[in-house]
Motif scaffolding. Structure first.
Motif, PDB file in Angstrom:
ATOM      1  N   LEU A  53     -12.037  -7.045   4.201  1.00  0.00           N
ATOM      2  CA  LEU A  53     -11.023  -6.087   4.653  1.00  0.00           C
ATOM      3  C   LEU A  53     -10.003  -6.729   5.589  1.00  0.00           C
ATOM      4  CD1 LEU A  53     -13.491  -3.226   5.618  1.00  0.00           C
ATOM      5  CD2 LEU A  53     -12.256  -3.455   3.489  1.00  0.00           C
ATOM      6  N   PRO A  54      -8.750  -6.254   5.538  1.00  0.00           N
ATOM      7  CA  PRO A  54      -7.815  -6.631   6.598  1.00  0.00           C
ATOM      8  C   PRO A  54      -8.325  -6.072   7.921  1.00  0.00           C
ATOM      9  CG  PRO A  54      -6.898  -4.869   5.235  1.00  0.00           C
ATOM     10  CD  PRO A  54      -8.150  -5.324   4.559  1.00  0.00           C
ATOM     11  N   GLU A  55      -8.040  -6.766   9.008  1.00  0.00           N
ATOM     12  CA  GLU A  55      -8.614  -6.376  10.298  1.00  0.00           C
ATOM     13  C   GLU A  55      -8.330  -4.927  10.646  1.00  0.00           C
ATOM     14  OE1 GLU A  55      -8.555  -7.785  15.008  1.00  0.00           O
ATOM     15  OE2 GLU A  55      -7.353  -8.841  13.504  1.00  0.00           O
ATOM     16  N   PRO A 184      -3.831  -4.822  15.097  1.00  0.00           N
ATOM     17  CA  PRO A 184      -3.915  -5.752  13.966  1.00  0.00           C
ATOM     18  C   PRO A 184      -2.721  -5.584  13.024  1.00  0.00           C
ATOM     19  CG  PRO A 184      -5.959  -4.497  14.259  1.00  0.00           C
ATOM     20  CD  PRO A 184      -4.913  -3.841  15.095  1.00  0.00           C
ATOM     21  N   PRO A 185      -2.203  -6.686  12.504  1.00  0.00           N
ATOM     22  CA  PRO A 185      -1.118  -6.590  11.513  1.00  0.00           C
ATOM     23  C   PRO A 185      -1.644  -5.995  10.220  1.00  0.00           C
ATOM     24  CG  PRO A 185      -1.899  -8.848  11.678  1.00  0.00           C
ATOM     25  CD  PRO A 185      -2.599  -8.086  12.759  1.00  0.00           C
ATOM     26  N   PHE A 186      -0.762  -5.390   9.454  1.00  0.00           N
ATOM     27  CA  PHE A 186      -1.208  -4.775   8.204  1.00  0.00           C
ATOM     28  C   PHE A 186      -0.085  -4.853   7.172  1.00  0.00           C
ATOM     29  CE2 PHE A 186      -1.748  -0.935   5.483  1.00  0.00           C
ATOM     30  CZ  PHE A 186      -2.944  -1.307   4.894  1.00  0.00           C
ATOM     31  N   GLY A 187      -0.347  -5.589   6.107  1.00  0.00           N
ATOM     32  CA  GLY A 187       0.588  -5.627   4.989  1.00  0.00           C
ATOM     33  C   GLY A 187       1.926  -6.262   5.298  1.00  0.00           C
ATOM     34  N   VAL A 241      -5.263 -10.244   3.199  1.00  0.00           N
ATOM     35  CA  VAL A 241      -6.705 -10.162   3.439  1.00  0.00           C
ATOM     36  C   VAL A 241      -7.247 -11.584   3.517  1.00  0.00           C
ATOM     37  CG1 VAL A 241      -8.915  -9.271   2.611  1.00  0.00           C
ATOM     38  CG2 VAL A 241      -6.805  -8.000   2.138  1.00  0.00           C
ATOM     39  N   ASP A 242      -7.893 -11.921   4.619  1.00  0.00           N
ATOM     40  CA  ASP A 242      -8.430 -13.274   4.779  1.00  0.00           C
ATOM     41  C   ASP A 242      -9.295 -13.656   3.584  1.00  0.00           C
ATOM     42  OD1 ASP A 242      -7.201 -13.514   7.208  1.00  0.00           O
ATOM     43  OD2 ASP A 242      -8.998 -13.149   8.402  1.00  0.00           O
TER      44      ASP A 242
END
Length: 633
Positions: A53-55, A184-187, A241-242
């Motif tokens: 998951l993204p953070e 957290p950053p997103f997209g 996504v890492d």
């Protein structure tokens, strides 16, 4: 392991982390009261059903403190539960304060599943003559998951209440400790377009094939929730996504148009040009309004219930859309790799095999020289070697380097600089990489110093299981569950087993875990031509350590000469398939008890070793080649 356990909180001496978890639970319970809920369910997945998951969407991890890539959380007015499978039993014990939440080890007889807990809560509800209200964010579960929950829990008087605002997000954004956390950053990461000579198929051809299937199903609209499906279909990749080269987005395909919903500001001219005339780019937030407007004229919508969020399904039901329940064609097409994709995977996995092999050599040299090295040193070494290779993009998952007892933690993903490799221990090294064009994943267990008889016995049993699976021939239509039984057979004869699947599907420069194919008790999908699967049997013993031996393989058709030798040649006979390895890394010969291998297993091992030397030698120095030949002797 000892350091981690000694830091674990107790009832008389709670850690700051436990105190903060208690605060989070109190805040979440206030949200339950606000929405008139008896309990709230937090699954591992996000709005795009991601495993990693993204953070910004790591809700279950943030609320519970448990960081495994799979596992669910449930909270009621006075209790909380975390549900994990056998891969995470030990990890959950290390990370979760059981004074605040109960660990449910799913698969053990004395432990409940989330459904069993809810049934008990429903039957003992304090609401007289009223249903027990279970809240859930409908965009974090699939349609099929909702249906299973609903059908099973209805008899216990439980009503599933879709709550469109995610309650964990509410707690996270409205609580005082958020001020100490970076948002957290997103997209917002760049997106890249892949050329056709890397993917083997153009965007236009992929859309044509998808629309052909939609036409046969008499569907006019196909919404797409999963990020790897969108990335594959549009020949795009990203970094949102890492370890997974995907980007936050939704997609909709109709018989005449295609849409991409994402953060528009990060889409550059190259991507726009690649999509021009074929895909309309809209903002991420326009997905639901656009979907609702497209179905307003009664055009049928194709919904894959196992790959579409219940939130999307609710939006369609709200506008009374005609829904056609059918598999998403993108999922099937993506799994069947074309010749170009196979070639890209061969190149990427050869680079990864070079890195893992030189890491094994380096470990051996450090140990023989009496130098002290840690789990973190090993992880840094192999990650550095990955980066040396042309086209390196990212890891495909956090490196697992577990020595001694840590090796029994199946997804031990935080190599410790204080955990040293000690004589007599085993090191389990599971790592993977993303190269521009291919994804890798492989595992070796290595003896540090002189192995014990027990270590050799268990290692040899795992190796036999791997070989039996890898050399198995099978007719078209054979399922992953059938092959899984073959892989486990020899270990079962010795009274041994492992809790995870024998193997999983793998994407091409995409997610390292990919469906629908795989080798597991629960996979009824056939292992079709061109699919890529890991083969990774293992053995794990708490406080002792773990062994896992993993290669990637692709399914290919046996040559006519090979198939004729194993069956009578008949016209229109069923095609026969076999596995071909993408991974070329030596096994630890110190741990192999050759006396326990039969002639077929020895022949496979010797053939494999010849291939390892042949494939890797051109990439090695003369000294490295001499070492490899000795390791494969």
């Amino acid at each position: 392991m000892v350091l981690l356990q000694s830091a674990f909180p107790t009832a008389s001496n709670p850690s700051p982390q436990s105190s903060q978890t208690a605060q989070k639970f109190a805040a979440l319970r206030s949200q339950l009261l606000k929405h008139d809920l008896d309990a709230y369910f937090v699954p591992s997945a996000d709005e795009h059903l991601n495993e990693y998951l993204p953070e910004a969407k790591q809700r279950r991890q943030w609320i519970s403190g448990f960081t495994g890539s799979a596992g669910d959380f449930l909270i009621s007015a006075d209790r909380a539960w975390i549900y994990v499978d056998s891969r995470y039993y030990e990890q959950a014990e290390m990370q979760v304060d059981e004074n605040l939440q109960k660990i449910c080890k799913v698969g053990l007889a004395e432990h409940q599943t989330v459904e069993e807990t809810l049934e008990e809560l429903g039957q003992n509800s304090s609401r007289p003559c009223q249903t027990f209200r279970l809240g859930i964010d409908p965009f974090t579960i699939t349609v099929s998951q909702y249906r299973r929950f609903s059908e099973r829990l209805r008899a216990s008087g439980i009503e599933i209440v879709p709550v469109l605002e995610n309650l964990v997000d509410n707690v996270r954004s409205q609580s005082p400790w958020i001020e100490t956390e970076a948002v957290p950053p997103f997209g917002d990461r760049p997106v890249i377009a892949l050329p056709d000579d890397l993917t083997g198929e153009s965007l236009a051809k992929k859309l044509e094939r998808v629309r052909e299937v939609m036409g046969k199903k008499r569907a006019a609209i196909l919404p797409i929730t999963k990020l790897d499906q969108i990335a594959w279909l549009y020949n795009l990749r990203g970094r949102d996504v890492d370890c997974n080269p995907v980007f936050i987005s939704y997609a909709i395909v109709t018989l005449t148009d295609a849409y991409l919903f994402t953060n528009n500001s990060r889409i550059d001219d190259n991507v726009r040009q690649a999509l021009a005339g074929q895909v309309q780019i809209l903002e991420y937030e326009q997905y639901i309004p656009t979907l609702r407007s497209l179905v307003a004229d009664d055009r049928p919508v194709q919904v894959a219930i196992a790959q579409t969020t219940y939130g999307t399904y609710l939006q369609l039901k709200e506008v009374k859309a005609k829904i056609i329940d059918a598999e998403n064609p993108v999922e099937i097409f993506k799994a069947h790799k074309n010749a170009v994709e196979i070639t890209q995977m061969q190149r990427a996995n050869l680079k990864a095999s070079w890195a893992k092999t030189l890491t094994i050599k380096w470990i051996e040299e450090q140990v023989n020289a009496g130098k002290s090295i840690s789990e973190r040193d090993v992880a840094d070494k192999i990650e550095g070697l990955y980066r040396q290779q042309e086209g390196f993009y990212d890891l495909s998952f956090p490196t697992i380097a577990g020595t001694g007892a840590n090796g029994s933690i199946v997804h031990y993903s935080n190599p410790n600089p204080d955990c040293k490799l000690l004589n007599g221990d085993l090191l389990l090294l599971d790592s993977g990489s993303q190269f521009y064009g291919g994804t890798t994943d492989d595992t070796r267990s290595i003896s540090i110093g002189t192995p014990t008889d027990e270590q050799c016995d268990r290692y040899t049993e795992v190796l036999k299981s791997h070989i039996n699976c890898a050399m198995q021939k099978f007719p078209k239509g054979t399922t992953g569950s059938q092959i899984d039984g073959i892989a486990r057979s020899s270990m079962w004869q010795s009274g041994l087993d492992f809790g995870h699947g024998t193997g999983h599907g793998v994407g091409v420069f995409l997610n390292v875990h990919e469906g629908p194919n795989g080798i597991s008790k629960r996979v009824n999908q056939s292992l079709d031509l061109g699919t890529i699967n890991s083969i990774e049997p293992g053995y794990y013993k708490p406080k002792w350590g773990g062994i896992r031996l993993e290669n990637l393989y692709f399914v290919k058709e046996m040559t006519k000469q090979e198939s004729d030798s194993s069956q009578e040649a008949e016209p229109n006979a069923t095609p026969w398939y076999e596995f071909e390895s993408l991974t070329y890394i030596p096994f630890d010969k110190k741990l192999i008890d050759r006396r326990k291998l039969n002639s077929q297993q020895i022949a496979w091992l010797e053939s494999y070793y010849a291939s390892v030397v042949e494939k890797l030698s051109p990439m090695l120095t003369e000294e490295e080649t001499l070492w490899l030949k000795q390791a494969c002797k």
